[in-house]
Write a protein that holds these residues in place. Structure first.
Motif, mmCIF file in Angstrom:
data_model
loop_
_atom_site.group_PDB
_atom_site.id
_atom_site.type_symbol
_atom_site.label_atom_id
_atom_site.label_comp_id
_atom_site.label_asym_id
_atom_site.label_seq_id
_atom_site.Cartn_x
_atom_site.Cartn_y
_atom_site.Cartn_z
ATOM 1 N N GLY A 79 -4.610 12.432 2.108
ATOM 2 C CA GLY A 79 -5.136 13.153 3.109
ATOM 3 C C GLY A 79 -4.180 13.522 4.398
ATOM 4 N N ILE A 80 -4.090 14.441 5.151
ATOM 5 C CA ILE A 80 -3.397 14.721 6.467
ATOM 6 C C ILE A 80 -4.312 15.335 7.422
ATOM 7 C CG2 ILE A 80 -2.714 17.159 5.253
ATOM 8 C CD1 ILE A 80 0.057 16.534 6.882
ATOM 9 N N ASN A 81 -4.163 15.218 8.798
ATOM 10 C CA ASN A 81 -4.803 15.921 9.859
ATOM 11 C C ASN A 81 -3.983 16.794 10.451
ATOM 12 O OD1 ASN A 81 -3.343 14.118 11.535
ATOM 13 N ND2 ASN A 81 -5.082 12.883 12.010
ATOM 14 N N PRO A 82 -4.681 17.688 11.340
ATOM 15 C CA PRO A 82 -3.770 18.579 11.994
ATOM 16 C C PRO A 82 -2.498 18.036 13.025
ATOM 17 C CG PRO A 82 -5.920 19.060 12.151
ATOM 18 C CD PRO A 82 -6.061 17.672 11.682
ATOM 19 N N GLN A 83 -2.696 16.578 13.304
ATOM 20 C CA GLN A 83 -1.660 15.955 14.182
ATOM 21 C C GLN A 83 -0.409 15.631 13.128
ATOM 22 O OE1 GLN A 83 -4.882 15.448 14.376
ATOM 23 N NE2 GLN A 83 -5.578 14.666 16.314
ATOM 24 N N GLY A 84 -0.736 15.480 11.858
ATOM 25 C CA GLY A 84 0.246 15.100 10.967
ATOM 26 C C GLY A 84 0.027 13.385 10.457
ATOM 27 N N GLU A 85 -0.969 13.012 10.925
ATOM 28 C CA GLU A 85 -1.136 11.460 10.348
ATOM 29 C C GLU A 85 -1.502 11.464 8.905
ATOM 30 O OE1 GLU A 85 -2.884 8.715 13.960
ATOM 31 O OE2 GLU A 85 -4.102 10.679 13.317
ATOM 32 N N LEU A 86 -1.094 10.800 8.146
ATOM 33 C CA LEU A 86 -1.247 10.684 6.556
ATOM 34 C C LEU A 86 -2.057 9.380 6.081
ATOM 35 C CD1 LEU A 86 2.440 11.562 5.385
ATOM 36 C CD2 LEU A 86 0.423 13.186 5.999
ATOM 37 N N VAL A 87 -3.008 9.513 5.063
ATOM 38 C CA VAL A 87 -3.466 8.676 4.394
ATOM 39 C C VAL A 87 -3.314 8.537 2.849
ATOM 40 C CG1 VAL A 87 -5.315 8.178 6.263
ATOM 41 C CG2 VAL A 87 -5.753 9.756 4.357
ATOM 42 N N GLY A 88 -3.650 7.569 2.505
ATOM 43 C CA GLY A 88 -3.417 7.409 0.830
ATOM 44 C C GLY A 88 -3.735 5.978 0.601
ATOM 45 N N CYS A 89 -3.138 5.562 -0.552
ATOM 46 C CA CYS A 89 -3.292 4.108 -0.873
ATOM 47 C C CYS A 89 -2.032 3.842 -1.789
ATOM 48 C CB CYS A 89 -4.555 4.131 -2.033
ATOM 49 S SG CYS A 89 -4.336 4.919 -3.543
ATOM 50 N N TYR A 90 -1.845 2.437 -2.008
ATOM 51 C CA TYR A 90 -0.666 1.989 -2.855
ATOM 52 C C TYR A 90 -1.365 1.078 -3.543
ATOM 53 C CZ TYR A 90 -0.525 -1.851 0.381
ATOM 54 O OH TYR A 90 -0.939 -3.139 1.293
ATOM 55 N N HIS A 91 -0.622 0.874 -5.081
ATOM 56 C CA HIS A 91 -0.795 -0.361 -5.892
ATOM 57 C C HIS A 91 0.376 -0.490 -6.758
ATOM 58 C CE1 HIS A 91 -1.269 2.613 -9.556
ATOM 59 N NE2 HIS A 91 -1.758 3.237 -8.490
ATOM 60 N N GLU A 92 0.365 -1.550 -7.305
ATOM 61 C CA GLU A 92 1.358 -2.002 -8.280
ATOM 62 C C GLU A 92 1.315 -1.651 -9.817
ATOM 63 O OE1 GLU A 92 2.007 -6.006 -7.280
ATOM 64 O OE2 GLU A 92 1.660 -5.488 -5.235
ATOM 65 N N ASP A 93 2.220 -1.514 -10.664
ATOM 66 C CA ASP A 93 1.970 -0.826 -11.800
ATOM 67 C C ASP A 93 0.943 -1.860 -12.658
ATOM 68 O OD1 ASP A 93 2.576 1.215 -13.725
ATOM 69 O OD2 ASP A 93 4.096 -0.203 -14.723
ATOM 70 N N ASN A 94 0.222 -1.409 -13.592
ATOM 71 C CA ASN A 94 -0.786 -1.615 -14.397
ATOM 72 C C ASN A 94 -1.753 -2.874 -13.571
ATOM 73 O OD1 ASN A 94 0.378 -0.739 -16.608
ATOM 74 N ND2 ASN A 94 1.979 -2.118 -16.736
ATOM 75 N N LEU A 95 -1.659 -2.821 -12.303
ATOM 76 C CA LEU A 95 -2.656 -3.658 -11.398
ATOM 77 C C LEU A 95 -3.309 -3.091 -10.465
ATOM 78 C CD1 LEU A 95 -0.147 -6.491 -10.781
ATOM 79 C CD2 LEU A 95 -2.192 -6.655 -12.393
ATOM 80 N N THR A 96 -3.747 -1.703 -10.935
ATOM 81 C CA THR A 96 -4.313 -0.617 -9.792
ATOM 82 C C THR A 96 -5.500 -1.236 -8.897
ATOM 83 O OG1 THR A 96 -3.784 1.138 -11.664
ATOM 84 C CG2 THR A 96 -5.437 1.609 -9.661
ATOM 85 N N MET A 97 -6.479 -1.695 -9.480
ATOM 86 C CA MET A 97 -7.706 -2.079 -8.862
ATOM 87 C C MET A 97 -7.594 -3.366 -7.944
ATOM 88 S SD MET A 97 -9.296 0.493 -9.417
ATOM 89 C CE MET A 97 -9.250 1.684 -10.386
ATOM 90 N N THR A 98 -6.807 -4.285 -8.357
ATOM 91 C CA THR A 98 -6.610 -5.622 -7.999
ATOM 92 C C THR A 98 -5.579 -5.628 -6.644
ATOM 93 O OG1 THR A 98 -5.121 -6.470 -9.587
ATOM 94 C CG2 THR A 98 -7.522 -6.918 -9.968
ATOM 95 N N THR A 99 -4.690 -4.438 -6.801
ATOM 96 C CA THR A 99 -3.703 -4.495 -5.846
ATOM 97 C C THR A 99 -3.546 -3.234 -5.113
ATOM 98 O OG1 THR A 99 -2.100 -3.386 -7.311
ATOM 99 C CG2 THR A 99 -2.249 -5.860 -7.307
#
Length: 325
Positions: free
Chosen positions: A151-171
């Motif tokens: 996601g992005i807002n008009p000001q340019g702030e960004l959101v998202g998520c990060y995770h490690e390979d094969n450990l999607t939910m737990t990381t």
């Protein structure tokens, strides 16, 4: 600094998630989006001028009959602007997924290169990539690290998520990238004043001009509202149904989709929902569809998503106009 939010809280924090009944209605899209020549199309973000970004899939190499442009088999990004579709692929990527677009036309999304997912932005023909969460924020060092831009807002702030390979939910953790360029990991307070807890399985999906963030505890199917200081409240639709919030606008309307099953399992027969700033819920099902998912909303109340019917999967735009002062 914690920003003020203009919405009506429905739930209590720290382990108590309340639910609210939803009234479902059949809708007719104002616009159906099918990328020319593609097998399926998903509309994922819309800005105030009405520009739409999303993805299309080619089951095999496909050709846009209007331009003659060929696309390889797989998932590609697109921008729909002034009635014209344009392919939007990060150079060298095996997959590109645009997921949001700001009012000034900046697109945010993710792409895959050499098996690693990175975030990107795009504006006026120019990509900024890769955008990656610093390695120090990850739970483990050494594993392949993925950064998803959502996601992005008009000001340019960004959101998202990060995770490690094969450990999607737990990381997996939600993140906010502020105007200072710093990444902030989502805080998930366990008690009043807790600023150090960072539970996994979170994904920040949308951010409004007011700084309101919406997201999900992905595997449990519980949604949350947050700001830069962390989660403020959690919610689900109806009787603790699986609920995924994906978009939020400046007035405080939240959109996403929910299943007809209880949270804690993958969604069954997904249906779109709108949670108004007053806390009312509305369910949206495209007429004749067996699945409807809403991904984004702009400040005027135009929503975008996808639906699946006997003919395949299509993107759509729909506008709700009823609003309480």
């Amino acid at each position: 600094m914690r920003r003020g939010l203009d919405f009506v809280p429905l739930v209590l924090l720290f382990g108590v998630t309340t639910t609210s009944a939803v009234t479902n209605q059949s809708i007719v899209p104002a616009l159906v989006l099918n990328y020319p020549g593609a097998t399926s199309t998903q509309a994922r973000g819309i800005n105030n001028p009405g520009e739409v970004v999303g993805t299309y899939v080619c089951a095999a190499r496909c050709t846009n009959p209007l331009t003659g442009e060929e696309s390889t088999a797989g998932t590609h990004g697109f921008l729909f602007q002034n009635g014209v579709y344009s392919r939007l692929d990060v150079p060298g990527a095996s997959q590109t997924i645009p997921r949001g677009i700001s009012s000034n036309g900046t697109v945010v999304g993710q792409y895959t290169a050499s098996g690693v997912i990175h975030a990107f932005t795009y504006q006026e023909g120019s990509f900024t990539n890769p955008i990656d969460v610093p390695a120090a924020l990850f739970d483990n060092l050494g594993a392949p690290k993925h950064t998803l831009g959502v996601g992005i807002n008009p000001q340019g702030e960004l959101v998202g998520c990060y995770h490690e390979d094969n450990l999607t939910m737990t990381t997996m953790h939600g993140w906010l990238k502020g105007l200072d360029g710093e990444f902030r990991e989502l805080v998930t307070p366990h008690a009043p004043g807790d600023t150090t807890s960072h539970d996994p399985d979170t994904m920040n999906n949308g951010i409004s001009a007011t700084g309101q963030i919406v997201g999900i505890y992905s595997s449990s199917g519980v949604s949350y509202i947050a700001d830069e200081a962390g989660v403020i409240t959690t919610f689900t639709v109806d009787d603790f149904y699986f609920t995924h919030a994906y978009g939020v606008n400046a007035p405080g309307d939240v959109v996403g989709f929910y299943g007809t099953n209880q949270a804690g399992a993958p969604p069954v027969s997904p249906r779109g929902f709108l949670r108004t700033r007053q806390g009312d819920y509305r369910g949206y099902v495209v007429g004749g569809a067996n699945s409807t998912q809403i991904w984004g909303i702009n400040d005027m109340g135009a929503i975008v998503g996808q639906y699946t019917d006997a003919a395949g999967t299509h993107g759509f735009v729909y506008r709700f106009t009823e609003r309480k002062p």
